[in-house]
Write an enzyme that holds these catalytic residues in place. Structure first.
Site, mmCIF file in Angstrom:
data_model
loop_
_atom_site.group_PDB
_atom_site.id
_atom_site.type_symbol
_atom_site.label_atom_id
_atom_site.label_comp_id
_atom_site.label_asym_id
_atom_site.label_seq_id
_atom_site.Cartn_x
_atom_site.Cartn_y
_atom_site.Cartn_z
ATOM 1 N N ASP A 1 -102.388 109.767 -13.113
ATOM 2 C CA ASP A 1 -102.719 109.379 -11.755
ATOM 3 C C ASP A 1 -103.977 108.745 -11.081
ATOM 4 O O ASP A 1 -105.104 108.538 -12.246
ATOM 5 C CB ASP A 1 -103.147 111.498 -11.259
ATOM 6 C CG ASP A 1 -101.509 112.314 -11.342
ATOM 7 O OD1 ASP A 1 -100.624 112.075 -11.158
ATOM 8 O OD2 ASP A 1 -102.135 113.556 -11.766
ATOM 9 N N TYR B 1 -103.288 132.879 -38.288
ATOM 10 C CA TYR B 1 -102.688 134.027 -38.077
ATOM 11 C C TYR B 1 -103.004 134.548 -39.863
ATOM 12 O O TYR B 1 -102.513 135.927 -40.155
ATOM 13 C CB TYR B 1 -101.223 134.057 -38.061
ATOM 14 C CG TYR B 1 -100.700 134.016 -36.982
ATOM 15 C CD1 TYR B 1 -100.870 135.399 -35.941
ATOM 16 C CD2 TYR B 1 -100.271 132.786 -36.311
ATOM 17 C CE1 TYR B 1 -101.371 135.118 -34.436
ATOM 18 C CE2 TYR B 1 -100.127 133.100 -34.795
ATOM 19 C CZ TYR B 1 -100.392 134.325 -33.629
ATOM 20 O OH TYR B 1 -100.707 134.688 -32.568
#
Length: 393
Positions: free
Chosen positions: A274, A135
């Site tokens: 998983d 920014y």
């Protein structure tokens, strides 16, 4: 039948045995890994000054300045060290960022701008996040991703850990369980609240006074599974343990935190991911590191991580209903075969066996698929059994 009522001593005998084995190997590791001391502000400032001096010297000779960045995406620059994981080799090939070339002039300017920001931060002993830097000049940088990548490039180029450059990343990870510590600013963090997890700190190097009676640390791949275990009060029921999630592919702070806990507590670290190529890759990042951050491997990897589940062999053993198993896609298959070719798998025959089983069965499954056996199967039966009988590889 739930195993929660079984005596804690019995439940943890396999964990205690694993810890003893790990501690036998740990002396060797810590000596060769503790080489890196903290780098002083003066040293960092002079490293940056040398880069700028090189640019000024080129200009004074009427030559176009350029910057040489180690190539962080090339497997050819990586070697595998079983005590550290994937590490960048010294003679790594470089990418040249030229100031007189239209395709790289913007990147040259972006790197210089970030050098200026870092120099000021170190000089004034203040910190900024990568978001603050973006920014600071959104037009020049164009995207947050550009800033993230350049900060890592500079860290790699100067051979200095990112936190020593006074640039912090916002953390996305969460941590819960039997753990209390003090942040650098004196804030006391208590992770023992069962209902909510604490955010992983943005300044891991500043953490001190770590207090824990945990028997093990469990890395949970997904936020959804982590929240489910939190709701089921897993850490209290199976107490004492620590759970951490990087919410998928882990950010650097989650990895630094796992490493910090390993260095401090020296307790087993088990991964719950998983049963798919993506989950295995995430677990490998915690254990062996990633190619793009291999220059900082010694502070990011934990080679003692064990695979707790979901194992491809569990799917057969527990007769997980076929309708919750997912066929491997072409992309999964190529990811799996590329994982099997990674240099670290040669030292992991058990992992190889599990992955070959996945290749043969051509199916994958999410941790949530265990709910098809019984809604509370994961918390009340699967994990207690795994921990009790040492069901990790």
């Amino acid at each position: 039948m739930s195993l929660m009522g079984s005596s804690v001593a019995e439940l943890f005998s396999a964990i205690d045995k694993l810890r003893a084995e790990l501690l036998n190997n740990v002396e060797v590791l810590t000596d060769c890994q503790r080489v890196e001391g903290e780098i002083s502000h003066g040293e960092i400032l002079s490293l940056i000054e040398n880069v700028i001096l090189g640019i000024v010297t080129s200009l004074s000779k009427d030559e176009a300045p350029f910057l040489a960045l180690p190539d962080r995406s090339n497997w050819a620059n990586i070697s595998f060290d079983s005590a550290i994981g994937l590490r960048m080799t010294l003679g790594s090939s470089v990418t040249t960022i030229r100031s007189d070339c239209p395709s790289s002039v913007t990147k040259f300017a972006q790197i210089l701008k970030i050098f200026v920001v870092i120099y000021k931060l170190v000089q004034s002993n203040s910190y900024a996040t990568k978001r603050d830097i973006y920014y600071n000049n959104t037009q020049l940088f164009g995207s947050q991703k550009t800033v993230d990548s350049i900060v890592d490039d500079i860290s790699c180029m100067l051979k200095v850990p990112r936190r020593s450059l006074h640039v912090l990343a916002t953390s996305k990870g969460l941590i819960s369980g039997d753990l209390c510590y003090m942040e650098e600013d004196g804030t006391r963090i208590d992770c023992r609240s069962c209902s909510a997890a604490a955010a992983v700190s943005s300044n891991i190097a500043g953490i001190r006074n770590i207090v824990s009676h945990a028997k093990f640390i469990m890395i949970v791949e997904k936020d959804a599974t982590f929240q489910r275990l939190l709701d089921d009060d897993f850490c209290t029921k199976l107490s004492p343990c620590i759970m951490i999630t990087g919410k998928g592919v882990p950010d650097v702070n989650s990895r630094l935190m796992v490493r910090k806990l390993w260095d401090t507590l020296h307790i087993p670290i088990l991964a719950l991911v998983d049963a798919d190529p993506h989950g295995i890759e995430i677990m490998c990042i915690y254990k062996y590191g990633s190619v793009s951050m291999s220059f900082e491997a010694h502070s990011l990897t934990v080679p003692s991580v064990m695979w707790l589940g979901l194992l491809p062999s569990d799917l057969q053993r527990l007769r997980v209903p076929e309708d919750v198993l997912i066929p491997l896609t072409k992309r999964d298959e190529s990811k799996l075969s590329s994982l099997l070719k990674r240099p670290y798998l040669a030292s992991q025959p058990e992992w190889q066996k599990e992955m070959e089983l996945m290749q043969q069965s051509k199916v994958k499954a999410e941790i949530q698929s265990l709910a098809a056996i019984a809604p509370d199967f994961l918390t009340n039966i699967y994990l207690p059994n795994k921990l009790r009988y040492g069901g990790w590889v």
